[in-house]
Structure formats: C-alpha cells, structure tokens
Scaffold this motif. Structure first.
Motif, PDB file in Angstrom:
ATOM      1  N   ASP A  81       0.843  -1.187   0.000  1.00  0.00           N
ATOM      2  CA  ASP A  81       0.000   0.000   0.000  1.00  0.00           C
ATOM      3  C   ASP A  81       0.885   1.247   0.000  1.00  0.00           C
ATOM      4  O   ASP A  81       2.112   1.159  -0.073  1.00  0.00           O
ATOM      5  CB  ASP A  81      -0.987  -0.016   1.175  1.00  0.00           C
ATOM      6  CG  ASP A  81      -0.311   0.112   2.539  1.00  0.00           C
ATOM      7  OD1 ASP A  81       0.897   0.407   2.607  1.00  0.00           O
ATOM      8  OD2 ASP A  81      -1.012  -0.102   3.547  1.00  0.00           O
ATOM      9  N   ARG A  82       0.277   2.421   0.083  1.00  0.00           N
ATOM     10  CA  ARG A  82       1.037   3.668  -0.033  1.00  0.00           C
ATOM     11  C   ARG A  82       2.029   3.860   1.104  1.00  0.00           C
ATOM     12  O   ARG A  82       2.967   4.659   0.993  1.00  0.00           O
ATOM     13  CB  ARG A  82       0.082   4.871  -0.082  1.00  0.00           C
ATOM     14  CG  ARG A  82      -0.829   4.884  -1.282  1.00  0.00           C
ATOM     15  CD  ARG A  82      -0.064   5.055  -2.573  1.00  0.00           C
ATOM     16  NE  ARG A  82      -0.936   5.071  -3.743  1.00  0.00           N
ATOM     17  CZ  ARG A  82      -0.498   5.135  -4.992  1.00  0.00           C
ATOM     18  NH1 ARG A  82       0.800   5.174  -5.240  1.00  0.00           N
ATOM     19  NH2 ARG A  82      -1.343   5.120  -6.000  1.00  0.00           N
ATOM     20  N   ASN A  83       1.845   3.111   2.199  1.00  0.00           N
ATOM     21  CA  ASN A  83       2.762   3.203   3.331  1.00  0.00           C
ATOM     22  C   ASN A  83       3.729   2.024   3.405  1.00  0.00           C
ATOM     23  O   ASN A  83       4.461   1.884   4.375  1.00  0.00           O
ATOM     24  CB  ASN A  83       1.971   3.300   4.637  1.00  0.00           C
ATOM     25  CG  ASN A  83       1.175   4.582   4.712  1.00  0.00           C
ATOM     26  OD1 ASN A  83       1.714   5.669   4.543  1.00  0.00           O
ATOM     27  ND2 ASN A  83      -0.120   4.470   4.952  1.00  0.00           N
ATOM     28  N   GLY A  84       3.712   1.174   2.379  1.00  0.00           N
ATOM     29  CA  GLY A  84       4.672   0.078   2.321  1.00  0.00           C
ATOM     30  C   GLY A  84       4.214  -1.230   2.915  1.00  0.00           C
ATOM     31  O   GLY A  84       4.976  -2.207   2.913  1.00  0.00           O
ATOM     32  N   TRP A  85       2.976  -1.321   3.407  1.00  0.00           N
ATOM     33  CA  TRP A  85       2.497  -2.565   3.993  1.00  0.00           C
ATOM     34  C   TRP A  85       2.143  -3.547   2.885  1.00  0.00           C
ATOM     35  O   TRP A  85       1.429  -3.224   1.949  1.00  0.00           O
ATOM     36  CB  TRP A  85       1.289  -2.298   4.891  1.00  0.00           C
ATOM     37  CG  TRP A  85       1.666  -1.485   6.075  1.00  0.00           C
ATOM     38  CD1 TRP A  85       1.588  -0.129   6.205  1.00  0.00           C
ATOM     39  CD2 TRP A  85       2.226  -1.964   7.299  1.00  0.00           C
ATOM     40  NE1 TRP A  85       2.052   0.257   7.424  1.00  0.00           N
ATOM     41  CE2 TRP A  85       2.458  -0.840   8.124  1.00  0.00           C
ATOM     42  CE3 TRP A  85       2.550  -3.233   7.778  1.00  0.00           C
ATOM     43  CZ2 TRP A  85       3.002  -0.953   9.396  1.00  0.00           C
ATOM     44  CZ3 TRP A  85       3.094  -3.344   9.051  1.00  0.00           C
ATOM     45  CH2 TRP A  85       3.309  -2.213   9.844  1.00  0.00           C
ATOM     46  N   ALA A  86       2.661  -4.769   2.996  1.00  0.00           N
ATOM     47  CA  ALA A  86       2.526  -5.752   1.930  1.00  0.00           C
ATOM     48  C   ALA A  86       1.121  -6.346   1.889  1.00  0.00           C
ATOM     49  O   ALA A  86       0.581  -6.765   2.914  1.00  0.00           O
ATOM     50  CB  ALA A  86       3.553  -6.860   2.104  1.00  0.00           C
ATOM     51  N   ALA A  87       0.554  -6.404   0.688  1.00  0.00           N
ATOM     52  CA  ALA A  87      -0.738  -7.060   0.478  1.00  0.00           C
ATOM     53  C   ALA A  87      -0.553  -8.447  -0.130  1.00  0.00           C
ATOM     54  O   ALA A  87      -1.324  -9.361   0.162  1.00  0.00           O
ATOM     55  CB  ALA A  87      -1.621  -6.209  -0.430  1.00  0.00           C
ATOM     56  N   ALA A  88       0.467  -8.624  -0.992  1.00  0.00           N
ATOM     57  CA  ALA A  88       0.686  -9.918  -1.641  1.00  0.00           C
ATOM     58  C   ALA A  88       2.107  -9.957  -2.194  1.00  0.00           C
ATOM     59  O   ALA A  88       2.680  -8.913  -2.525  1.00  0.00           O
ATOM     60  CB  ALA A  88      -0.325 -10.134  -2.760  1.00  0.00           C
ATOM     61  N   TYR A 131       7.278 -14.006   2.195  1.00  0.00           N
ATOM     62  CA  TYR A 131       6.410 -12.889   2.579  1.00  0.00           C
ATOM     63  C   TYR A 131       7.174 -11.868   3.412  1.00  0.00           C
ATOM     64  O   TYR A 131       7.947 -12.222   4.297  1.00  0.00           O
ATOM     65  CB  TYR A 131       5.211 -13.410   3.373  1.00  0.00           C
ATOM     66  CG  TYR A 131       4.344 -12.307   3.936  1.00  0.00           C
ATOM     67  CD1 TYR A 131       3.493 -11.578   3.119  1.00  0.00           C
ATOM     68  CD2 TYR A 131       4.401 -11.978   5.294  1.00  0.00           C
ATOM     69  CE1 TYR A 131       2.711 -10.560   3.623  1.00  0.00           C
ATOM     70  CE2 TYR A 131       3.613 -10.959   5.817  1.00  0.00           C
ATOM     71  CZ  TYR A 131       2.768 -10.253   4.970  1.00  0.00           C
ATOM     72  OH  TYR A 131       2.006  -9.238   5.479  1.00  0.00           O
ATOM     73  N   VAL A 132       6.989 -10.596   3.108  1.00  0.00           N
ATOM     74  CA  VAL A 132       7.521  -9.508   3.927  1.00  0.00           C
ATOM     75  C   VAL A 132       6.340  -8.710   4.445  1.00  0.00           C
ATOM     76  O   VAL A 132       5.355  -8.500   3.739  1.00  0.00           O
ATOM     77  CB  VAL A 132       8.470  -8.593   3.132  1.00  0.00           C
ATOM     78  CG1 VAL A 132       9.739  -9.323   2.734  1.00  0.00           C
ATOM     79  CG2 VAL A 132       7.781  -8.015   1.895  1.00  0.00           C
TER      80      VAL A 132
END
Length: 429
Positions: A243-250, A256-257
């Motif tokens: 997402d725009r803040n760097g949180w991983a969705a996939a 996985y990070v």
C-alpha cells in the motif's frame, strides 16, 4: 499522599496542596509532598528548555485553511466518531471539552460544553493552537505526546501558572501498525470537575480508536490484495504489492515480507529499497507494484543515523551510495537501537531484556521486537548477538541534556544514563 485520593475527597483542597507543592518545588525548596514522577520529569524538561512558569506563552494559531488541510490528511479523522461517541456525551454533562491534537501538538478538533469552550479560549486552547509541552509547559496534550502514555495534569501540576485552574486528561493515539504517534485526545475542564477515573476513561476510548484504525488497515489491505492477485499471477521473478505506506498485500517469487520501507516521495521508475535492493516501481490502484531485480546489488558501505533529539519523534535514517530513507521509530524500537549503539560488539537477547525490563528472562519479547526491526533494517542488523553490521557506520544524535534522553522510557539501562547525567549536574556520586 496521592493526587487521586486528594481529589476524591476535596478537589479544592487538593488544588491548594498542589499549589503549595508547585511554589516550593519551583523555588527549589522542600515541599510537604513531592510531584509525581511524570510531572517532576516534565517540569525538569521545562526548566531546561527555558519555559517561564510565570509567563503565558502562546504561538500563533494556524490559519483555518491549514487546520482544514491537516484534518483532511490526519488518520484521526477516521476515528472521530469513536472519540465523540465515547467521550462527548459525558464530557458535556461533566462540563468538560474534548480536544484532539495531531502529532505536532496542533489542536485540530475541539468540542463540548460551550461555557468551557469559552474558558478554553481564554487559555489559548483554541483550534490551530500549538500545545506542545516545550511551548506551553506541562499539559494534557503535550506531555502525553512526549512520554507516550496517558497523563492527567491536575491544577497546579501545570507548569505555567495561567493553566493551574484547569485539569486535563490526555492519552496518545498511535498508529497500531508501527507505533507512530498520530496525536493525542484530551478531556479538559475547570479543576472542580476533575474525577480520578477520567484518565482511565480517556485511555480506554483512545484504545478503541486504535482498534478501529487497525480494522480499517486490514480492510484496505484485503481490497489491495484483490487488485494485486491477477497482476502477480502474470509475473515471473520476485515482486511484492504494497500500500502507499509500504504494507505488503501480496508477494510472488519470494518469502512474505510484512512491510517495505518506502521513501517519503516515491515515484514510478527504478529505485533502491531496503530489503529488496534495486526495484522497478509501478503504480497500482491503492498502492505500488515493486518488481525486484534478480541480480543482487554489490555491497556498499552504509551509514545509520539514530536521531533521539526530539523526545516525541525519534528517527532512524539509512544512507548509502544507492539511496537513503528515513523512518519514525516507536518508543520501544528507539530504546533497542540506542542500546545496540551503546554495545557495538553486540548484545544478546538476555542482555537486552535485562537492559529493558531488569529481567533477563524476558527474551521472547526482545526477540519479537528485534524481528520487527530487522524487517526494515534487513541485513544492516545482525543477530547472535544482536548488533549493527560491521561495515555500517552508526551515528547517534543525542539531546543536549542527557536527562532528556528518551523521556518515555522506563528501561533500567536508559534510566541509569539519565540518572548519571543528573548526578553529574548535582555532583552526587
């Protein structure tokens, strides 16, 4: 004698006792009771920063369009219904007001009893006002932002005399994803309306607000994951959608990070990013597609700067020839990185647990936090023992006065540092 017990018996009597305590303490004399530690430490910061307890100091109000802009950009706007539902109905009846300030201490929302709002105007407790601790003294907005925990400031516990007819109970609201301070919610009013349970009530509502933010984040990631699935299915190699803040969705083609640290201004193109190296950055609805190069980057000497000057906003910056990035630290991560900088040869989990909690058996907590730190520092942080990478230069920027070091911290190792500074100042052994 505890303030809560005094207030429950007689708020006016409690105010008189605290007033005597304030006058004596600020005059360097012995008082019948001593200030609570959180208040005494705050007063110490005020004296060292030059705040005048007899002067009603105010900064300029933000223009209305700037208040509006900050409201629109603040994540706190999403939890206003929670705060209003939990606090306003009782606050209005109890002749209090609810105030919500951002991480800079600026008042963005203010609602509640109209007569109390008018009294607040007289104190400069207005929309757009700056209520940082080092601007207006010990108070229920600025002090919780510094110590990162709920604080009630009753009557003469305020550092500046003009505020001593007031009582404030404030709790910080942090980003549940990374501990970043988002702002403070405060319930304030005339001292005679104070109740010992107010602080616990405000803190409970602040925690409900954080829970709502967590729910929103999970929903947004799930939405982004749905968008990412068909895109990643067509790709070969390593890639992650964030997402725009760097949180991983996939992710695809790689472990996985949880989060990728992004620069403040990210644009499409080729970029160097922590833990991924050189990446092709492409916009995606609600986030970014990061396609990592298969060829690893050659090792480059890097520099870590740990900035602990601002008590309410500690930062880590990593700089290298390939680029740089910065990240605001949670209080716990600031403590741990400071302790590692104090032990260049490394520190084991038991040693860090002893430093943090005075209990070497609490290694599970330490290992969990160090694992979170390694998610953004990556190979710059080694383990067994925990230490910064040997070819990394580490600089720690400290407050001018060591007594202002990580004021929210109760870690024994940090407390010893602060006490050593106090002892050096007074000549104590």
């Amino acid at each position: 004698m505890k303030v809560a017990r005094l207030a429950a018996v007689d708020a006016a009597q409690a105010a008189r006792v605290l007033s005597e305590m304030r006058e004596a303490t600020l005059a360097g004399q012995r008082a019948r009771i001593t200030p609570r530690p959180v208040i005494e430490q705050s007063w110490g910061r005020m004296l060292r920063s030059g705040v005048d307890p007899e002067r009603d100091r105010r900064s300029g109000l933000l223009p209305s369009d700037e208040v509006r802009r900050r409201r629109e950009e603040s994540p706190l706007r999403h939890v206003l219904p929670v705060l209003r539902e939990g606090l306003l109905s009782v606050a209005d009846v109890a002749q209090h007001i609810m105030v919500v300030a951002d991480a800079d201490g600026r008042v963005l929302w203010r609602e509640g009893s109209p007569p109390v709002l008018r009294k607040a105007d007289g104190l400069g407790f207005e929309l757009g006002a700056d209520w940082r601790e080092d601007v207006v003294g010990t108070n229920g907005v600025g002090t919780p932002a510094v110590v990162r925990r709920p604080v009630q400031v009753f009557a003469a516990e305020h550092f500046v005399r003009s505020q001593t007819s007031w009582t404030c109970s404030g709790a910080p609201i942090t980003d549940p994803r990374d501990g970043r301070l988002l702002g403070v919610v405060d319930v304030s009013g005339p001292l005679e309306t104070m109740h010992p349970a107010t602080l616990a009530w405000v803190d409970s509502v602040a925690k409900l607000a954080e829970a709502r933010l967590r729910e929103r984040h999970l929903v947004s990631l799930e939405r982004l994951r749905t968008v990412a699935a068909p895109v990643l299915a067509r790709l070969a190699g390593r890639a992650v959608v964030v997402d725009r803040n760097g949180w991983a969705a996939a992710v695809t083609g790689m472990p996985y990070v949880r989060r990728v640290t992004l620069p403040k201004s990210l644009a499409p193109g080729r970029r160097w990013l922590p833990t991924l190296g050189s990446c092709a950055v492409e916009p995606l609805a609600g986030g970014w597609l990061l396609r990592a190069d298969d060829e690893p980057l050659a090792a480059a000497r890097r520099r870590i700067v740990l900035d602990l000057v601002r008590p309410d906003r500690c930062m880590v910056t990593v700089a290298a020839s390939t680029g740089s990035w910065s990240r605001e630290l949670s209080p716990r991560h600031a403590e741990l990185l400071f302790l590692l900088a104090e032990h260049p040869a490394g520190r084991g989990a038991a040693g860090l647990a002893e430093d943090l909690f005075g209990d070497p058996s609490r290694t599970v907590t330490v290992r969990a936090e160090m694992s979170r730190i390694r998610r953004y520092l990556g190979e710059l942080l080694q383990h067994r023992p925990y230490r910064f990478c040997d070819d990394t230069e580490v600089e720690v920027i400290l407050p001018d006065d060591f007594r202002d070091l990580l004021p929210q911290s109760t870690a024994p190792a940090v407390t010893r540092k602060r006490n050593a500074a106090q002892g050096a100042r007074t000549g104590s052994p």
